[in-house]
Every structure is written in C-alpha cells, then in structure tokens.
Design an enzyme around this catalytic site. Structure first.
Site, PDB file in Angstrom:
ATOM      1  N   SER A  52       0.846  -1.197   0.000  1.00 51.41           N
ATOM      2  CA  SER A  52       0.000   0.000   0.000  1.00 51.41           C
ATOM      3  C   SER A  52       0.878   1.243   0.000  1.00 51.41           C
ATOM      4  O   SER A  52       2.099   1.169   0.167  1.00 51.41           O
ATOM      5  CB  SER A  52      -0.928   0.019   1.225  1.00 51.41           C
ATOM      6  OG  SER A  52      -0.173   0.187   2.416  1.00 51.41           O
ATOM      7  N   SER A 177      11.811  10.858   6.390  1.00 52.35           N
ATOM      8  CA  SER A 177      10.732  11.830   6.556  1.00 52.35           C
ATOM      9  C   SER A 177      11.315  13.171   6.931  1.00 52.35           C
ATOM     10  O   SER A 177      12.324  13.257   7.643  1.00 52.35           O
ATOM     11  CB  SER A 177       9.781  11.370   7.660  1.00 52.35           C
ATOM     12  OG  SER A 177       8.942  12.431   8.083  1.00 52.35           O
ATOM     13  N   TYR A 203       8.685   8.458  16.042  1.00 55.36           N
ATOM     14  CA  TYR A 203       8.815   8.208  14.609  1.00 55.36           C
ATOM     15  C   TYR A 203       9.867   9.122  13.988  1.00 55.36           C
ATOM     16  O   TYR A 203      10.715   8.690  13.179  1.00 55.36           O
ATOM     17  CB  TYR A 203       7.453   8.437  13.938  1.00 55.36           C
ATOM     18  CG  TYR A 203       7.440   8.245  12.443  1.00 55.36           C
ATOM     19  CD1 TYR A 203       7.337   6.971  11.886  1.00 55.36           C
ATOM     20  CD2 TYR A 203       7.513   9.337  11.585  1.00 55.36           C
ATOM     21  CE1 TYR A 203       7.318   6.802  10.509  1.00 55.36           C
ATOM     22  CE2 TYR A 203       7.494   9.168  10.214  1.00 55.36           C
ATOM     23  CZ  TYR A 203       7.395   7.897   9.680  1.00 55.36           C
ATOM     24  OH  TYR A 203       7.377   7.731   8.310  1.00 55.36           O
ATOM     25  N   LYS A 207      13.385   8.298  12.024  1.00 53.81           N
ATOM     26  CA  LYS A 207      13.713   8.796  10.692  1.00 53.81           C
ATOM     27  C   LYS A 207      15.078   9.504  10.684  1.00 53.81           C
ATOM     28  O   LYS A 207      15.822   9.422   9.705  1.00 53.81           O
ATOM     29  CB  LYS A 207      12.613   9.745  10.201  1.00 53.81           C
ATOM     30  CG  LYS A 207      11.233   9.107  10.069  1.00 53.81           C
ATOM     31  CD  LYS A 207      11.157   8.164   8.890  1.00 53.81           C
ATOM     32  CE  LYS A 207      11.147   6.721   9.242  1.00 53.81           C
ATOM     33  NZ  LYS A 207      11.004   5.832   8.070  1.00 53.81           N
ATOM     34  N   THR A 236      -1.685   8.875   2.002  1.00 54.61           N
ATOM     35  CA  THR A 236      -1.588   7.419   2.032  1.00 54.61           C
ATOM     36  C   THR A 236      -2.559   6.864   3.070  1.00 54.61           C
ATOM     37  O   THR A 236      -2.996   7.586   3.975  1.00 54.61           O
ATOM     38  CB  THR A 236      -0.164   6.975   2.405  1.00 54.61           C
ATOM     39  OG1 THR A 236       0.114   7.392   3.753  1.00 54.61           O
ATOM     40  CG2 THR A 236       0.867   7.587   1.458  1.00 54.61           C
TER      41      THR A 236
END
Length: 320
Positions: A52, A177, A203, A207, A236
C-alpha cells in the site's frame, strides 16, 4: 506503510509549501523526463511495505519498467491483492510476495538469510514503517516504532549488503521523513523508556536514525550507492488512519502516492541518481540539507558511533 511527520512552528512555516502537492508540482517542472524512461528488465528490487501507499506505488512503477519485484509485506491477504493489481497493470509476471513482520528482528534475519541464498538483488528499498501512538512492545520486548523503523531497517540492510555487493550498480534507498528535521539524535533513550511517550516524536527520531545510518553505510561500503529521501506530505492509507485530524485538515493539499514515490523510483532506477554522491538525503530528485538552519539537530560522531554499536549489539542478539 509510510508517514511523513509534520514539522512544527518555524520549521512548518518554512517547509510547508515545499512538501505539499504544490511543492511537488513546482519541482516537477525541472524534472528530466528521460531519467525515468528506462527498462530495468533483469534487475531485482526488494521493497518493504509494498502492499500500500508509497511502497505499492514504487512497486508498480518498477514493475511497469520490467524489473523483478520482491514485495516484503506483513499481511498476506493485502499483499496478494496488491500483487495481483500490480501484475495486471504492468503485464509483468515477475512480482513476488514475501511475508515478513519488520518489527520482528528474528523474522527479518531469517528472511534476509534465506532470500540472499536463492535470489539476486540489485536494489533494496527500505520503505516499511509504523507510527504507533502508544508505547507498545513487540514479542521480543522492543519498542515497536524503533523495532520496525530502525532496527528492522538496520538488520535487513546489513544482512543484504553481501548480496548487493555481487550485483552491478547496487543501490539502497531508504524512505525517511522531513519530520526528522525536528529531532537531534538521542542515543540515551532509543526505545523511549523515559518520560511521556510521543509517537510522532518517536517516529521522527527513527527517521533521523535512518538518515545517519544511510550516511554511515555510504562511508563503509563504497561499492554500493546509498540514499535516503523525504517524500513530502502524501495522502496514504497510513496517514489517514494514524493522523486523521492532520489528514482532514490538509487532504486537498497532500501529494498523491505517485508523487510521494517519484523520488524513490528515480533513486532506484535512473542513471542520473547513480551519478550523485552516495549517502545524500533527497527531496523531489534533488539533494537537500539534513539539518535546518542553526543546525541544533547535529549529533556528535561519538553519539553516531554509539547508535551503530547499539544496533549491532541488538541485531546480534536476535540473529538465528
């Protein structure tokens, strides 16, 4: 799956136009169309999180160009459905599914060892990621964001480097990111055991770690081209589910999945990308800075060494 963490305060004001759909459309005016006019038949691409979002869009573009696509996914049903769609649109039967939970260090080791024994590999694309908003441990006792985004990426890449070195024009592309621009490497709390847990911050830390790993791998392996990239703010399924308020507010300004994946594909297949120095961080087919002005986020060589040593030690702990 891939999330791009929004920046904050002054960083947000500076970066927002560039990372939105309008930023991509402006940048695309200077793209060289022929860069992606390539046939990659016979070249093997391994893409994590390929069922995905950006991973699937990348897999589709590579399949369209004749590449052998290895989709590394966690959910068999969704992976098979994505494979069927990719094959139908590309008419390329060389699309293969591998079921691996990237948060399981042992599974990643076992897969990498098995894969390299029976497959050639030219390009590794580290795309899989997660952003869990509550602190959660894996069955191996690791914080889940760190286990997936950092340790899983580290193990898969290092385990596949010997296979990549056997290939012509080998490359590793890691989808990072822009959120990492808000973070300075914190090697004293890699698994977020201290203080209140913030999934967005965790997160972004992961990254930042991926960008540092990319730089170090490039230094250590001169015969492999390494790069990391920032896809911008893309619409997304992962963003929709994990950041619903952000998605609702920004929906009309978000990039499409294809826009977010464009630089991944460019880095993976184009001759132009291979001519760039190894170890750089890209956005919209251009190398960009890994730190904002004032450079408060820069880490010491000692801290970077500690990150590598800690990951090496943890990885060996779970090696079969």
């Amino acid at each position: 799956m891939k999330w791009t963490v929004p920046l904050r305060s002054s960083e947000r004001r500076c970066e927002r136009p560039r990372v939105q759909r309008s930023g991509y459309e402006a940048a695309a005016k200077s793209f060289v169309a022929s860069d992606l006019d390539v046939n990659v038949s016979g070249r093997s691409f391994l893409i994590t999180g390929a069922n995905s979002g950006l991973g699937k869009a990348t897999a589709q573009e590579i399949a369209n160009r004749g590449g052998v696509v290895h989709m590394v996914c966690r959910n068999k049903g969704r992976a098979e459905a994505a494979k069927e769609e990719i094959v139908e649109l590309s008419k390329n039967q060389n699309v293969h599914v591998h079921i691996v939970d990237m948060s399981s260090a042992k599974q990643v080791w076992e897969f990498a060892q098995s894969f390299s024994q029976s497959n050639d590999l030219h390009v590794l694309i580290n795309n899989a990621g997660c952003m869990v908003n509550q602190r959660e441990l894996t069955e191996e006792g690791l914080e889940k964001n760190f286990a997936t985004n950092t340790l899983g990426t580290y193990i898969l890449t290092t385990a596949l480097i010997p296979a990549l070195k056997k290939a012509k024009d080998p490359r590793v592309v890691t989808v990072s990111s822009g959120g990492m621009l808000t973070q300075k490497l914190n090697v004293d709390d890699l698994q977020f055991e201290k203080g209140a847990f913030d999934g967005t911050m965790a997160y972004a830390q992961n990254k930042r770690q991926q960008v540092i790993l990319t730089e170090r791998w490039a230094t250590q392996n001169k015969d492999i081209h390494f790069s990391s990239m920032h896809p911008g703010w893309a619409d997304t399924p992962a963003v929709q589910s994990s950041m619903p308020s952000f998605h609702a507010k920004m929906q009309n300004k978000l990039r499409t999945e294809a826009m977010g994946a464009d630089t991944v594909v460019w880095l993976a297949v184009s001759e132009a990308a291979a001519k760039q120095p190894s170890g750089l961080f890209f956005q919209d087919r251009h190398a960009v800075a890994t730190h904002l002005p004032l450079a408060w986020s820069k880490s010491t060589t000692q801290d970077q060494d500690k990150l590598l040593a800690t990951l090496h030690e943890l990885a060996l702990k779970f090696k079969p």
